[in-house]
Design an enzyme around this catalytic site. Structure first.
Site, short mmCIF file in Angstrom:
data_model
loop_
_atom_site.label_atom_id
_atom_site.label_comp_id
_atom_site.label_asym_id
_atom_site.label_seq_id
_atom_site.Cartn_x
_atom_site.Cartn_y
_atom_site.Cartn_z
N LYS A 94 37.73 50.06 31.49
CA LYS A 94 37.21 49.18 32.73
C LYS A 94 36.19 50.08 33.27
O LYS A 94 36.11 51.30 33.31
CB LYS A 94 37.96 49.48 33.82
N ASP B 91 34.46 45.40 35.88
CA ASP B 91 34.59 45.36 37.40
C ASP B 91 33.42 45.78 37.96
O ASP B 91 32.75 47.07 38.92
CB ASP B 91 35.36 46.61 37.15
N LYS C 251 32.40 43.40 40.59
CA LYS C 251 32.89 43.02 41.99
C LYS C 251 31.22 42.39 42.61
O LYS C 251 30.76 42.47 43.43
CB LYS C 251 32.84 43.92 42.67
N ASP D 101 27.64 37.33 46.05
CA ASP D 101 26.22 37.02 46.16
C ASP D 101 26.88 35.10 46.72
O ASP D 101 27.56 35.26 46.42
CB ASP D 101 25.70 36.92 45.07
N THR E 261 41.38 48.46 47.69
CA THR E 261 42.24 49.32 48.04
C THR E 261 41.87 50.98 49.12
O THR E 261 42.59 52.00 49.36
CB THR E 261 43.19 49.97 46.83
N ARG F 35 40.97 58.69 37.70
CA ARG F 35 40.99 59.79 37.99
C ARG F 35 42.16 60.98 37.45
O ARG F 35 41.93 61.29 36.69
CB ARG F 35 40.18 60.59 39.58
#
Ligand code: C5P
Length: 231
Positions: free
Chosen positions: A34, A61, A63, A66, A118, A209
């Site tokens: 990603k 990714d 996102k 607009d 999230t 992470r």
């Protein structure tokens, strides 16, 4: 799909060199890479095209959120990079998502919509003027994404079952917010373990992470795949 193919690692690192190191260490241990806004801003589309040319599936990714025309142009541009997954915010609305689906044309890219990030919980949504709790919002945004012709959504593992119930078994549900037992939550507000996400019916697990900051990222990825397999 094998458990390994369902594991997406988030390359949330500051530069191309660090990303290349992770790609080298993790190739063969994860199913997809990603590239998010940090790495894309630092390393650019050439880095993404380089990955896809080498045959590595990429989730871009960015996102998008607009006006429909601008999102459509961005989706067309992303299509030329050969990415496997691309996302927009469902909160951009039905017409914006329809424009994204139309702009994808014949590209093999699958389009997914972010429902509620999230990192949000009920209290932070309330502060945005969105009362009613997270699950109800996620459900209505997932239904809107499906109506627009999107291939699926991004949501927390805690909402997979309600999305499956509303949108059916074929709809993709991509879940970040994955934390193996004992891992630090960071800014994730609605987490679950890899096993719980698989049992709930996630299509893909996004892990950042807990893999990228591990002393041995490949070993961390293998441990997650083992947990997914056991579930
Ligand atoms: O490090 P961590 O496992 O928390 O990384 C999760 C990744 O998934 C980050 O790249 C984050 O941008 C992304 N993401 C998320 N929540 C969403 C959509 C994407 O955490 N709703």
């Amino acid at each position: 799909m094998t458990p390994r193919e369902r594991l997406i690692v988030a390359l949330d690192v500051p530069d191309r060199r660090s990303a290349e190191g992770l790609v080298e260490a993790l190739t063969g241990h994860v199913g997809m890479f990603k590239v998010g806004s940090q790495l894309f801003t630092a390393a650019g589309p050439d880095f993404v095209a380089g990955l896809t040319k080498r045959g590595a599936p990429v989730f871009l990714d960015l996102k998008y959120h607009d006006i429909p025309n601008t999102v459509a142009s961005a989706v067309s541009a992303a299509g030329t990079l050969g990415v496997a997954l691309l996302d927009v915010h469902a909160l951009g609305g039905l017409e914006m998502m329809r424009a994204a689906v139309k702009a994808r044309g014949t590209a093999a890219t699958r389009l997914i919509a972010i429902t509620i990030l999230t990192s949000h919980d009920a209290a932070s949504l309330e502060r945005l003027g969105l009362p009613g709790g997270v699950p109800a919002r996620v459900r209505s945004l997932a239904l809107l994404a499906r109506e627009a012709g999107m291939d699926g959504v991004v949501a927390s593992p805690q909402e997979v079952e309600l999305i499956r119930e509303a949108c059916g078994p074929e709809f993709l549900v991509v879940t970040p917010g994955i934390r193996p037992g004992g891992a630090s939550l960071g800014d994730q507000a609605r987490p679950a373990t890899p096993a719980a996400a698989i049992r709930a019916g996630s299509s893909y697990l996004v892990v950042g992470r807990p893999i990228t900051e591990a002393p041995d990222p490949a070993a961390a990825a293998r441990a997650i795949v083992t947990e997914m397999t056991g579930a």
